[in-house]
Design an enzyme around this catalytic site. Sequence first.
Site, short mmCIF file in Angstrom:
data_model
loop_
_atom_site.label_atom_id
_atom_site.label_comp_id
_atom_site.label_asym_id
_atom_site.label_seq_id
_atom_site.Cartn_x
_atom_site.Cartn_y
_atom_site.Cartn_z
N HIS A 52 24.75 5.96 28.86
CA HIS A 52 23.68 6.21 27.67
C HIS A 52 24.29 6.02 26.28
O HIS A 52 25.22 6.52 25.91
CB HIS A 52 22.99 7.72 27.66
CG HIS A 52 22.30 8.00 29.02
ND1 HIS A 52 22.44 8.93 29.77
CD2 HIS A 52 21.48 7.09 29.55
CE1 HIS A 52 21.60 8.98 30.86
NE2 HIS A 52 20.76 7.80 30.83
N ALA A 53 23.32 5.03 25.79
CA ALA A 53 24.22 4.27 24.39
C ALA A 53 24.43 5.49 23.26
O ALA A 53 25.65 5.34 22.86
CB ALA A 53 23.14 3.52 23.71
N ARG A 54 23.76 6.36 23.17
CA ARG A 54 23.89 7.24 21.97
C ARG A 54 24.85 8.40 22.18
O ARG A 54 25.18 9.08 21.04
CB ARG A 54 22.46 7.97 21.49
CG ARG A 54 21.95 8.63 22.59
CD ARG A 54 20.41 9.10 22.48
NE ARG A 54 19.81 9.99 23.39
CZ ARG A 54 18.39 10.25 23.48
NH1 ARG A 54 17.73 10.00 22.46
NH2 ARG A 54 18.23 10.94 24.48
N GLU A 55 25.32 8.58 23.50
CA GLU A 55 26.21 9.65 23.64
C GLU A 55 27.88 9.22 23.28
O GLU A 55 28.46 8.76 24.11
CB GLU A 55 26.17 10.05 25.05
CG GLU A 55 24.60 10.42 25.28
CD GLU A 55 24.29 10.30 26.69
OE1 GLU A 55 25.17 10.35 27.75
OE2 GLU A 55 23.09 10.74 27.17
N ARG A 57 19.16 4.95 23.87
CA ARG A 57 19.73 5.43 25.15
C ARG A 57 19.85 4.35 26.15
O ARG A 57 20.85 4.36 26.95
CB ARG A 57 18.57 6.76 25.70
CG ARG A 57 18.91 7.08 26.86
CD ARG A 57 17.75 8.30 27.40
NE ARG A 57 17.94 8.58 28.81
CZ ARG A 57 18.49 9.55 29.40
NH1 ARG A 57 19.06 10.20 28.47
NH2 ARG A 57 18.37 9.88 30.57
N ASN A 61 20.87 5.43 34.41
CA ASN A 61 21.06 6.47 35.06
C ASN A 61 19.52 6.76 35.75
O ASN A 61 19.46 7.83 36.47
CB ASN A 61 21.73 7.78 34.48
CG ASN A 61 22.73 8.45 35.23
OD1 ASN A 61 23.03 7.95 36.36
ND2 ASN A 61 22.54 9.92 34.90
N ARG A 62 18.89 6.11 35.94
CA ARG A 62 17.57 6.20 36.73
C ARG A 62 17.47 4.80 37.59
O ARG A 62 16.69 4.58 38.26
CB ARG A 62 16.36 6.22 35.79
CG ARG A 62 16.34 7.28 34.88
CD ARG A 62 16.29 8.75 35.92
NE ARG A 62 16.03 9.93 34.99
CZ ARG A 62 17.14 10.69 34.14
NH1 ARG A 62 18.58 10.30 34.52
NH2 ARG A 62 16.96 11.50 33.54
N HIS A 94 28.87 12.18 30.29
CA HIS A 94 27.60 12.06 29.34
C HIS A 94 27.63 13.18 28.17
O HIS A 94 28.70 13.87 28.29
CB HIS A 94 26.02 12.38 30.12
CG HIS A 94 25.87 11.52 30.87
ND1 HIS A 94 24.68 10.56 31.19
CD2 HIS A 94 26.36 10.95 32.27
CE1 HIS A 94 24.41 9.74 31.99
NE2 HIS A 94 25.63 10.11 32.58
N SER A 95 26.49 13.26 27.26
CA SER A 95 26.67 14.34 26.46
C SER A 95 24.95 14.82 26.15
O SER A 95 24.33 13.61 26.46
CB SER A 95 27.27 14.31 25.18
OG SER A 95 26.67 13.13 24.35
N TYR A 96 24.45 15.48 25.80
CA TYR A 96 25.23 16.57 25.38
C TYR A 96 24.71 18.29 26.08
O TYR A 96 23.48 17.73 26.80
CB TYR A 96 25.31 17.21 23.54
CG TYR A 96 23.81 17.28 23.40
CD1 TYR A 96 23.33 18.56 23.27
CD2 TYR A 96 23.04 16.25 22.56
CE1 TYR A 96 21.81 18.98 22.70
CE2 TYR A 96 21.63 16.45 22.33
CZ TYR A 96 21.22 17.61 22.32
OH TYR A 96 20.10 17.95 21.85
N TYR A 110 17.04 19.55 35.83
CA TYR A 110 15.57 18.97 36.46
C TYR A 110 15.77 17.96 37.33
O TYR A 110 16.97 17.62 37.42
CB TYR A 110 14.49 18.68 35.39
CG TYR A 110 15.31 18.13 34.37
CD1 TYR A 110 15.70 16.64 34.43
CD2 TYR A 110 15.26 18.53 32.76
CE1 TYR A 110 16.39 15.95 33.33
CE2 TYR A 110 15.89 18.06 31.83
CZ TYR A 110 16.47 16.57 32.12
OH TYR A 110 16.99 16.09 30.88
N GLU A 159 28.25 16.97 31.16
CA GLU A 159 27.76 16.70 29.71
C GLU A 159 28.58 17.35 28.82
O GLU A 159 28.88 18.60 28.97
CB GLU A 159 26.31 17.52 29.88
CG GLU A 159 25.37 17.00 31.10
CD GLU A 159 24.62 15.94 30.28
OE1 GLU A 159 24.78 15.38 29.15
OE2 GLU A 159 23.57 15.33 31.05
N1 ARG Z 1 21.17 14.09 31.53
C1 ARG Z 1 21.69 13.36 32.56
C2 ARG Z 1 20.71 12.28 32.77
O1 ARG Z 1 19.40 12.73 32.72
C3 ARG Z 1 21.96 14.06 33.62
C4 ARG Z 1 22.58 13.37 34.82
C5 ARG Z 1 22.49 14.27 36.13
N2 ARG Z 1 22.75 13.53 37.38
C6 ARG Z 1 21.43 12.74 37.74
N3 ARG Z 1 21.81 12.02 38.88
N4 ARG Z 1 20.32 12.87 36.88
O2 ARG Z 1 20.88 11.18 33.22
ZN ZN Z 2 23.27 10.64 29.26
#
Ligand code: ARG
Ligand code: ZN
Length: 423
Positions: free
Chosen positions: A183-186, A241, A258-259, A311-313, A363, A385
């Site tokens: 994620h770019a902003r982290e 992001r 990350n999706r 990642h953060s935060y 979540y 994180e």
């Molecule tokens: N904040 C991260 C995200 O949303 C948490 C990553 C946790 N792992 C995951 N597979 N969602 O990408």
């Molecule tokens: Zn992240």
Amino acid sequence: MEFYFQIVLLAFLCFENGIFTTTSRSDQVLSIIPETEADVEIVKNLARENQTALWHPDSFHHIKPHTDVHMYFNISSVESVKALLSTNGIKHSVLVEDVQELIEVQTKNISTDPRSSTGSFYEQYHPLEEIYSWINRTTQWRPDLVQTILIGSTFEKHPLYVLKLSGKGTGPKKAMWMDCGIHAREWISPAFCIWFIQYHLQFYELNPSVANTLDNMDIYVLPVMNPDGYSFTWNEDRMWRKNRAKYDGTFCIGTDLNRNFDANWCTEGASANPCDSTHCGPFPESELETKAVAQFLRRNKHTIKLYISIHSYSQMLLFPYSYTMNKAENHEKLNYVAYLATTQMRRHHKTNFVYGPGAKTIYLAPGGSDDWAYDLGIPYSYTFELRDKGRYGFLLPPSMIKPACLEVLTAIQTITSYVIDNA
Ligand code: ARG
Ligand code: ZN
């Protein structure tokens, strides 16, 4: 001209709400706590405006009653937003008063020798080009311990370099993978990967536990997984992001890397809308960055026993699953190692990290690299994180790079020594 335009706009926004308030001098981050479903709708609508950037949670879909929302507002909307929240009786406070000042502190460049004893190069954030030249210098400095591998390139043709750290000792070794900057902003994330690499190279001869790690485990580190996005946060929009890929049929840009992994891809917790910050992309591994990492992990899955993503935060240590509420097959072990790691962080650095499976701890969020790597067969898979818990959020001052890196270094040493002995 620009200045007068802003004054007029501000006056207009204040008047629009029928309240004349003092005007803020900078962009601000507010902490907002919606109480009712109606409040939630108002806050969600704010998150959808393009003058705002949601800090926490990652997606407006996860805004719920009684949970803290951190949202970034452009100077042009700060006062009218506060008025709107007050009018509706929604609790809020200022989290970051002067965003501009924090951005200046973060981007200030004290040009220093990266090998100077003060170590201050490692206590600063660096633009992409400086990171590339650091990678170059580092590989030349210790060719005995580090090797650079090009695993792919991005939409904007930036190279994706992995540094392979490897100590003495021949024969088959276990391996681990770590990526930063999905994620770019982290910004603390790439800063951590750089710290981690430097630490291992510098202390290989001096610290027996570093030698033990590198002699028994090859470490692959990708310091910036999303260089297009990272460079965009330095030059255009600090709060970006996603990556920067463009698609047919929409003006909206970027996929949340990350999706984008093939792990229950684009189900609840990700967005099919390209305009959203958690957009899953057109199909799994559609993005060059995701594809490059997935290919590399597939090719090396027989040696890699540990996957780590930085990642953060929010100070958490998460493990699979995030795409389902079900427990991972080796849940007890994942949980035990996370317990060990966070306990060491508390003991040695007095820092608290919450740990647990992603879906239950934060979540549902499908398509993540950790879940995908785990399902590929990598038995230990973690997402960190890093600092902080929202006081500075993504605008963590450079003075906190060192403590943020040292505590996570402790956690990772705990995890790697467990994995070396037990996986
Ligand atoms: N904040 C991260 C995200 O949303 C948490 C990553 C946790 N792992 C995951 N597979 N969602 O990408
Ligand atoms: Zn992240």
